[in-house]
Each structure stands twice: as structure tokens, then as C-alpha cells.
Design a protein around this motif. Structure first.
Motif, mmCIF file in Angstrom:
data_model
loop_
_atom_site.group_PDB
_atom_site.id
_atom_site.type_symbol
_atom_site.label_atom_id
_atom_site.label_comp_id
_atom_site.label_asym_id
_atom_site.label_seq_id
_atom_site.Cartn_x
_atom_site.Cartn_y
_atom_site.Cartn_z
ATOM 1 N N GLN A 111 0.829 -1.203 0.000
ATOM 2 C CA GLN A 111 0.000 0.000 0.000
ATOM 3 C C GLN A 111 0.869 1.261 0.000
ATOM 4 O O GLN A 111 0.352 2.372 -0.004
ATOM 5 N N GLU A 127 5.651 -2.512 6.254
ATOM 6 C CA GLU A 127 4.644 -3.523 5.915
ATOM 7 C C GLU A 127 5.145 -4.930 6.241
ATOM 8 O O GLU A 127 4.381 -5.774 6.708
ATOM 9 N N GLU A 146 1.109 -0.280 12.242
ATOM 10 C CA GLU A 146 0.213 -0.168 11.091
ATOM 11 C C GLU A 146 -0.508 1.185 11.082
ATOM 12 O O GLU A 146 -0.616 1.835 10.035
ATOM 13 N N SER A 147 -0.963 1.641 12.226
ATOM 14 C CA SER A 147 -1.636 2.949 12.314
ATOM 15 C C SER A 147 -0.687 4.086 11.950
ATOM 16 O O SER A 147 -1.055 4.997 11.202
ATOM 17 N N GLU A 150 0.032 4.006 8.177
ATOM 18 C CA GLU A 150 -1.080 4.548 7.400
ATOM 19 C C GLU A 150 -1.068 6.073 7.410
ATOM 20 O O GLU A 150 -1.236 6.727 6.378
ATOM 21 N N ASN A 153 2.027 7.186 5.411
ATOM 22 C CA ASN A 153 1.850 6.883 4.001
ATOM 23 C C ASN A 153 0.934 7.895 3.313
ATOM 24 O O ASN A 153 1.058 8.122 2.115
ATOM 25 N N ASN A 154 0.039 8.474 4.077
ATOM 26 C CA ASN A 154 -0.923 9.421 3.493
ATOM 27 C C ASN A 154 -0.447 10.876 3.541
ATOM 28 O O ASN A 154 -1.164 11.756 3.070
#
Length: 157
Positions: A111, A127, A146-147, A150, A153-154
Motif C-alpha cells: 500500500q 509492511e 500499522e496505524s 497509514e 503513508n498518506n
């Protein structure tokens, strides 16, 4: 389980390095080590072959059915932290890495959108760690990383 990120020198300079992010978030179980071709770190070369797993495909790759069971047998996980080209170079120029049992993560789609020219089917460092933490049922650390991944990544760059 401890993650050792054998990190290419260029990764330390990048704002979009998920290895740097992983080491920051999981500082108690994740350590970055600078990869040096001519003077490898004793922190990596002193790891026990019997209890160390290298995340890199080759002939000794663990089969899908064995993954979850076998992960519990390893106390140290080495991840090559760099671009795919850098990881290949690091592996080929580091014979000590070839002594470790290898593990390939297959069937996952990345992702990560903050870098171009990613290998199809390849995952970024964060990841990979999240995937392994989930397999090892360390769900709290998996969720934390993971949070943060995310969110990271954004970020628009």
C-alpha cells in the motif's frame, strides 16, 4: 522477537523511509544497523544462525504452511532496509547473510505510495514488520506500527 534493520546508508537520509519510522515506533524491539560492505556490524554477524531469520527469498525459503509455526522459533529477524536494488546489492556483498534461514512474504500487495518504481509484490519495511508481527500474534505492536504507517503513508509530499 527482535527486528534488525540492516539499513543502506541512503535510507537514513530519506523522509519517506519506513525503516526509520519502524525503528522509531518499535524502539524496544527494532534496531537499525548501518550496512557497511567492508566492515559488517558485529550485532548482525554475531547473531545465532539457529535463531535468526532473514527476510529475503532464496532456495531455503520457508513454505507458506510453515510460516506461522516457524516464526515463533526465531528470536531475531533481519530485514534488508533499502530499495530493491540496494537490498540485492547488500545481500550479494554480505556472505554472512546467506547463512541465515530465509523467509519470503508472498501474496501481499504493498500500500506504500510515497515511492515510485516499487517491485510488484514487494512490501516496504514497515509492511514487512506489520505482517510478521501479526503472524506472531503480537497484535498490539502490529496495530501501533500499522496505524503510524497509514498516517505516514498518506502524508502529501
Amino acid at each position: 522477537m527482535k527486528f534488525w534493520l540492516l539499513t543502506h546508508s541512503e535510507e537514513f537520509k530519506k523522509e519517506n523511509s519506513t525503516g526509520n519510522l519502524s525503528a522509531l515506533i518499535l524502539d524496544h524491539c527494532c534496531e537499525q544497523i548501518l550496512w557497511e560492505r567492508k566492515s559488517p556490524s558485529s550485532k548482525i554477524t554475531d547473531l545465532l544462525v539457529e535463531t535468526t531469520l532473514l527476510i529475503y527469498p532464496n532456495q531455503s525459503v520457508i513454505c507458506d504452511e510453515e510460516k506461522t509455526v516457524l516464526l515463533a522459533e526465531y528470536t531475531d529477524i533481519v530485514i534488508l532496509d533499502g530499495t530493491w536494488q540496494q537490498a540485492k546489492k547488500m545481500y550479494n556483498h554480505s556472505p554472512y547473510l546467506q547463512n541465515f534461514r530465509h523467509h519470503a512474504i508472498e501474496g501481499e500487495k504493498s500500500q506504500f505510495k510515497r515511492r515510485r518504481n516499487q517491485l510488484d509484490g514487494g512490501l516496504c519495511t514497515a509492511e514487512v514488520i506489520v505482517h510478521l508481527l501479526k503472524q506472531n500474534l503480537d497484535l498490539n505492536n502490529a496495530q501501533r506500527l500499522e496505524s503510524e504507517f497509514e498516517r505516514f503513508n498518506n502524508l502529501i509530499k
